[in-house]
Design an enzyme around this catalytic site. Sequence first.
Site, PDB file in Angstrom:
ATOM      1  N   ASP A  33      26.371  -2.267  17.085  1.00  0.00           N
ATOM      2  CA  ASP A  33      25.467  -1.121  16.941  1.00  0.00           C
ATOM      3  C   ASP A  33      24.201  -1.531  16.177  1.00  0.00           C
ATOM      4  O   ASP A  33      23.078  -1.208  16.581  1.00  0.00           O
ATOM      5  CB  ASP A  33      26.219   0.001  16.204  1.00  0.00           C
ATOM      6  CG  ASP A  33      25.331   1.185  15.892  1.00  0.00           C
ATOM      7  OD1 ASP A  33      25.018   1.959  16.819  1.00  0.00           O
ATOM      8  OD2 ASP A  33      24.928   1.335  14.715  1.00  0.00           O
TER       9      ASP A  33
ATOM     10  N   LYS B  19      20.781   3.935  21.734  1.00  0.00           N
ATOM     11  CA  LYS B  19      20.318   2.574  21.364  1.00  0.00           C
ATOM     12  C   LYS B  19      20.925   1.508  22.261  1.00  0.00           C
ATOM     13  O   LYS B  19      20.287   0.524  22.604  1.00  0.00           O
ATOM     14  CB  LYS B  19      20.647   2.270  19.911  1.00  0.00           C
ATOM     15  CG  LYS B  19      22.115   2.413  19.562  1.00  0.00           C
ATOM     16  CD  LYS B  19      22.330   3.244  18.347  1.00  0.00           C
ATOM     17  CE  LYS B  19      22.930   4.564  18.754  1.00  0.00           C
ATOM     18  NZ  LYS B  19      22.941   5.554  17.738  1.00  0.00           N
TER      19      LYS B  19
ATOM     20  N   GLU C   6      34.790   5.545  13.200  1.00  0.00           N
ATOM     21  CA  GLU C   6      35.410   6.131  14.378  1.00  0.00           C
ATOM     22  C   GLU C   6      36.797   5.525  14.600  1.00  0.00           C
ATOM     23  O   GLU C   6      37.123   4.473  14.056  1.00  0.00           O
ATOM     24  CB  GLU C   6      34.532   5.849  15.590  1.00  0.00           C
ATOM     25  CG  GLU C   6      33.166   6.471  15.402  1.00  0.00           C
ATOM     26  CD  GLU C   6      32.378   6.541  16.693  1.00  0.00           C
ATOM     27  OE1 GLU C   6      33.003   6.547  17.757  1.00  0.00           O
ATOM     28  OE2 GLU C   6      31.148   6.600  16.591  1.00  0.00           O
TER      29      GLU C   6
ATOM     30  N   LYS D 100      20.085  -1.749  17.462  1.00  0.00           N
ATOM     31  CA  LYS D 100      18.937  -1.171  16.752  1.00  0.00           C
ATOM     32  C   LYS D 100      17.937  -2.266  16.350  1.00  0.00           C
ATOM     33  O   LYS D 100      16.723  -2.079  16.451  1.00  0.00           O
ATOM     34  CB  LYS D 100      19.435  -0.404  15.519  1.00  0.00           C
ATOM     35  CG  LYS D 100      20.318   0.796  15.893  1.00  0.00           C
ATOM     36  CD  LYS D 100      21.078   1.336  14.682  1.00  0.00           C
ATOM     37  CE  LYS D 100      21.987   2.492  15.059  1.00  0.00           C
ATOM     38  NZ  LYS D 100      22.931   2.845  13.995  1.00  0.00           N
TER      39      LYS D 100
ATOM     40  N   GLY E 194      18.758   6.899  12.733  1.00  0.00           N
ATOM     41  CA  GLY E 194      18.888   8.368  12.710  1.00  0.00           C
ATOM     42  C   GLY E 194      17.618   9.087  12.316  1.00  0.00           C
ATOM     43  O   GLY E 194      16.623   9.060  13.041  1.00  0.00           O
TER      44      GLY E 194
HETATM   45  N1  HSE Z   1      27.638   4.589  14.224  1.00  0.00           N
HETATM   46  C1  HSE Z   1      26.344   4.569  13.632  1.00  0.00           C
HETATM   47  C2  HSE Z   1      26.452   4.230  12.162  1.00  0.00           C
HETATM   48  C3  HSE Z   1      25.599   5.855  13.717  1.00  0.00           C
HETATM   49  O1  HSE Z   1      27.547   4.073  11.627  1.00  0.00           O
HETATM   50  O2  HSE Z   1      25.419   4.110  11.531  1.00  0.00           O
HETATM   51  C4  HSE Z   1      24.935   6.063  15.016  1.00  0.00           C
HETATM   52  O3  HSE Z   1      24.041   5.057  15.305  1.00  0.00           O
END
Ligand code: HSE
Length: 440
Positions: free
Chosen positions: A201, A105, A190, A205, A134
């Site tokens: 992130d 992404k 993470e 998206k 996902g």
């Molecule tokens: N790190 C992302 C999340 C998953 O926590 O949704 C992969 O896009």
Amino acid sequence: MKNIQVGLLGIGTVGSGVFTVLQRNHDEIVRRAGRGIEITMVADLDTARAKAVVGDKVQVVADARAVIANPEIDIVIELIGGYGIAKALVLEAIAAGKHVVTANKALLAVHGSEIFQAAEAKGVMVMFEAAVAGGIPIIKSLREGLTANRIQWIAGIINGTTNFILSEMRSKGLDFDVVLKEAQRLGYAEADPTFDIEGVDAAHKATIMAAIGFGIPVQFDKAHVEGITKLTATDIKYAEQLGYRIKLLGISKRRENGIELRVHPTLVPNKRLIANVEGAMNAVMVQGDAVGTTLYYGKGAGSEPTASAVIADLVDITRMASATAAQRVPALAFQPGSMNTMPVLPMGDVVTSYYLRLRVADEAGVLAQVTGIVANAGISIDAVLQREADEVGGEGATSTDLIILTHDCKEATMNAAMAQMQALKTVLAPIVRIRKEELA
Ligand code: HSE
């Protein structure tokens, strides 16, 4: 017909899932694709790990360029991630005439225009269902299922890490830092969670979905990005008392003069289904003028859910490989020559409603001062909540929380009103502002 041959770049969690599901559901997938789909080559720096997954029958190499150079390979799956080497490899695979499937992404949100143009020029397909939410087939829904519609808005919980953290903060009344540590211990976050918790992130998206929903180029640099690091358990509690839950939403909205594109914590009425999406699950709402409001829900990450999306792209490419470029489904849903030039609006032009929390001196006239500023700015108040000082700060407390919910107004108008409120001597701390969407 000969099996379509696939080269896999990077065989970690998702790559292993792709290999496993392709093997397990081989017959069913062939019946759908009309042809076998076979991973014949894998590149991974950890060749021992790769061999442990794919066995002896698949060629394993450390050098991804060896996969791209192999003339037998029809499709390259890029699962390396990031903007660096992944970008070079995707562009090289396209230049070599390979179709590309990617879950990346970040790469598409930032460099998508260059990549899609290269693919168009070469007559190959770039598919990316796994890049957003996902396992939820949201790209396909937007690009194909909803093609009759003028999309009005898209709003999604598209980051599982932050939704897990928000769910825990709400159910346990804990603050962000505490829950983040717990999420890291459990493997939900993470070791370096920056991209997730700062909203990056989700913004990647949201940028991709906005492009497909509205037929605009991918423009990550125009997105407003705000994460959840400043959220407190206090605001989550007050929101709940007012009938709302706080979710990190990726929002894109059609306006007359442009497109809003933003990620930020958002109050959502708790009666909406999406407000009840808990833990690491993802959900996306799309409103189209014909279909009304639709909701897509599922796992936004994980080995096999993400593999499900990657393989759907493999099947689509296999089905479409013999069609001419013009007969294929365009990567960004709209024909490349028909992209919209509507701008992504600056945040000041965004129209939304607000939750404000002001720590105020518990004195006569404060409520009137504050609401006077709001009224003078032409902002309509939806609800006000003020707790007894004792209840908030304990016996003898001299300050309290004043919560205001507003109706829609322009962000720039709200910024100006907030600056005036903040300047009041009776406002004792930085005002907390969380945006609110009714999603009706
Ligand atoms: N790190 C992302 C999340 C998953 O926590 O949704 C992969 O896009």
